[in-house]
Structures are given as structure tokens and as C-alpha cells.
Design a protein around this motif. Structure first.
Motif, short mmCIF file in Angstrom:
data_model
loop_
_atom_site.label_atom_id
_atom_site.label_comp_id
_atom_site.label_asym_id
_atom_site.label_seq_id
_atom_site.Cartn_x
_atom_site.Cartn_y
_atom_site.Cartn_z
N ALA A 99 -8.87 1.57 9.12
CA ALA A 99 -9.73 0.01 8.81
C ALA A 99 -9.66 -1.08 9.01
O ALA A 99 -9.78 -2.23 9.75
CB ALA A 99 -11.30 0.24 7.84
N LEU A 100 -8.98 -1.83 8.27
CA LEU A 100 -8.57 -3.13 7.29
C LEU A 100 -7.28 -3.46 8.93
O LEU A 100 -7.37 -4.70 9.55
CB LEU A 100 -7.24 -2.73 6.92
N ASN A 138 -9.44 -4.34 11.97
CA ASN A 138 -9.24 -5.56 12.10
C ASN A 138 -8.78 -6.65 12.28
O ASN A 138 -9.27 -7.92 12.83
CB ASN A 138 -10.45 -5.99 10.34
N ILE A 156 -8.20 8.70 1.75
CA ILE A 156 -9.27 7.85 1.92
C ILE A 156 -8.62 6.42 1.94
O ILE A 156 -8.60 5.83 2.55
CB ILE A 156 -9.55 7.46 -0.06
N THR A 157 -6.93 6.86 1.39
CA THR A 157 -5.66 5.26 1.36
C THR A 157 -5.51 4.96 2.84
O THR A 157 -5.53 3.92 3.88
CB THR A 157 -4.18 5.67 1.11
N ALA A 205 -7.67 5.86 5.39
CA ALA A 205 -8.28 5.85 6.61
C ALA A 205 -8.92 4.24 6.09
O ALA A 205 -9.59 3.30 6.64
CB ALA A 205 -9.69 5.89 5.42
N CYS A 206 -8.83 3.30 4.96
CA CYS A 206 -8.54 2.32 4.34
C CYS A 206 -7.43 1.18 5.54
O CYS A 206 -7.54 0.34 5.95
CB CYS A 206 -8.87 1.82 3.30
N VAL A 207 -6.95 2.03 5.17
CA VAL A 207 -5.76 1.67 6.28
C VAL A 207 -6.04 1.27 7.18
O VAL A 207 -5.80 -0.05 8.46
CB VAL A 207 -4.04 2.12 6.43
N THR A 263 0.96 -1.02 0.34
CA THR A 263 0.07 -0.11 -0.40
C THR A 263 0.96 1.27 -0.43
O THR A 263 0.60 1.91 -1.03
CB THR A 263 -1.05 0.00 1.22
N TYR A 268 -14.16 9.50 12.98
CA TYR A 268 -13.59 8.12 11.82
C TYR A 268 -12.94 7.64 13.43
O TYR A 268 -12.82 6.13 13.57
CB TYR A 268 -12.90 7.91 10.76
#
Length: 255
Positions: free
Chosen positions: A122-123, A126, A115-116, A118-120, A29, A166
Motif C-alpha cells: 500500500a505504501l 502510494n 500484514i507487513t 500488505a502495508c508495504v 521494515t 488486493y
């Protein structure tokens, strides 16, 4: 170790089990993000940021040794969790640093970074859901960097508030998930202990039944032996009485 320590060790071990995929995803990423940012003229130090995050990722490789020591119970779960948390903290600092290489005003580059990241986040949440402290260690530096950089910008206030909310939501969800996983692990451990106790009681019961059956068989054989001896004595006595009776009869006839 007691039940709580076992449950904690299992949760920390689950973090390390996802470490390989986490490191690979981080490098992949970051390469994509750095390649995109390097093509934008208004963005500087993208390569420096890439070098920093790759370096931190490589420095986290020795964590595999800690994982092996944890599985061999050569290190406590608390120390393993602390080491993992330090790595997560530096990883969060690097991802938050991506906002330092883009302009303060909201541009396409800033949006893409947001956006990138934020995705990192979230992942990562998890992946780190078994430990709320690891989630906090990763999210906190990102949120702090974004708020400090964009909160005083007219265009960046919305981004700062959005990242703050967030991050708070992700952290709250991580806390709830970590508690749920803790309860599930403790329940599994309790069930395992109960099953082990039942198996032990069953084994003891089977051994006791076997001993009782053996004693009954031995007693039965002993009684059968005594019965046979008694029968032989009765038969012998009857034979003696019969011979004695015949002798007595013969004597009376002779007289």
C-alpha cells in the motif's frame, strides 16, 4: 522535448524524488520483520531473506545517479523509468520472498508476514502512484509468489485469493491515479505555455506602444519646430512689410 515527453519526464522524476525515503523504509521494515521471524522456531532462512532484501536495496542506490542525469536531460525519461522499474521488480521479488520463509499452513508468522507485506504494498503504491508500470513491477512478483505458494494449500487459499484481489485493486487504483497525474501535469504545462505566450505578447505590446509614443513625441517635436519656424517667418515678413510701408509713406510725404 514535446509536451507529452515533458509530462512523462516530470512523472518519472517524482518517482526518484521519493527514492531516499523508500529505501530507508525498506531497510527498516525488513529489519523488523526479520527480527520477528528469527524468533520463531518454525521459520528458517529469515536472515538469508534479510541479506537478500538489504542487498537489493543497496544495489538501487546507483539510481540516484540516473536521477541526476535525468534532471540534466542526459538520459531519456523512458530509460530512467525502465531502470526504476527493474529496481521495483527486484524489490517486489524480495518482499514476495518473505512468504517463502514461512510455513505453507496459516500460522501467526504467516499472518504477520501477510500484514507487513500488505502495508508495504500500500505504501509503495502510494509512493509509485505517478507510474503505473512501477506499481505493476513491484506488485506482480509478490502476487505471483503468494498465489503459487498458497493456492494449493487448504488453509492458504483464502490468503492467495485475498492477496490476488488486493494486488489487483492496488494496480487498478495506480492506473487511474497515473492517468489523473498525467492529465494534471499536461494541464499545468499547457497553462505555463499559455502564460509564457501572454507574457511575450504583453512585452511585444509594451514595446510597440513605447515605439509609437516615441514616434509621436518625435513628430510632435518636429511639428513644434516647424511651427516655431513658421512663426518666425511670419513675424519677419510682418516686420519687413511694416518697414516697407513706413518707407513708402515717407517717400510720398517727401514728394
Amino acid at each position: 522535448m514535446n509536451k507529452l515527453t515533458n509530462a512523462h519526464a516530470i512523472r518519472i522524476a517524482s518517482l526518484y524524488q521519493h527514492l531516499t525515503g523508500n529505501l530507508i523504509a525498506t531497510i527498516a521494515t525488513s529489519l523488523l520483520l526479520a527480527f520477528y521471524l528469527s524468533e520463531i522456531a518454525e521459520v528458517s532462512f529469515a536472515k538469508h531473506w534479510l541479506f537478500a532484501i538489504v542487498s537489493v536495496t543497496l544495489l538501487r542506490i546507483p539510481l540516484f545517479r540516473i536521477y541526476r542525469r535525468l534532471m540534466k536531460q542526459q538520459i531519456s525519461a523512458e530509460k530512467a523509468a525502465a531502470a526504476f522499474g527493474v529496481g521495483a521488480l527486484f524489490a517486489g521479488l524480495c518482499w514476495g520472498g518473505a512468504f517463502l520463509v514461512v510455513p505453507v499452513n496459516i500460522t501467526l508468522a504467516t499472518t504477520y508476514v501477510a500484514i507487513t507485506v500488505a502495508c508495504v504494498m500500500a505504501l509503495t503504491c502510494n509512493t509509485y502512484q505517478a507510474s503505473s508500470s512501477a506499481v505493476i513491477a513491484f506488485n506482480l512478483p509478490i502476487v505471483c509468489i503468494v498465489v503459487s505458494r498458497f493456492a494449493f494449500s487448504e488453509q492458504g487459499k483464502i490468503l492467495a485469493i485475498g492477496v490476488l484481489i488486493y494486488g489487483a485493486l492496488l494496480t487498478f487504483n495506480a492506473l487511474q491515479t497515473a492517468r489523473r497525474i498525467q492529465r494534471e501535469i499536461e494541464l499545468q504545462l499547457n497553462n505555463a505555455i499559455l502564460i509564457e505566450d501572454l507574457a511575450e505578447q504583453k512585452t511585444k505590446s509594451e514595446n510597440l506602444n513605447f515605439e509609437l509614443e516615441t514616434k509621436v513625441q518625435q513628430r510632435t517635436q518636429s511639428l513644434n519646430g516647424l511651427n516655431n519656424e513658421l512663426r518666425e517667418e511670419i513675424t519677419e515678413r510682418q516686420h519687413v512689410e511694416h518697414v516697407s510701408a513706413r518707407y513708402t509713406t515717407s517717400t510720398h510725404q517727401f514728394c
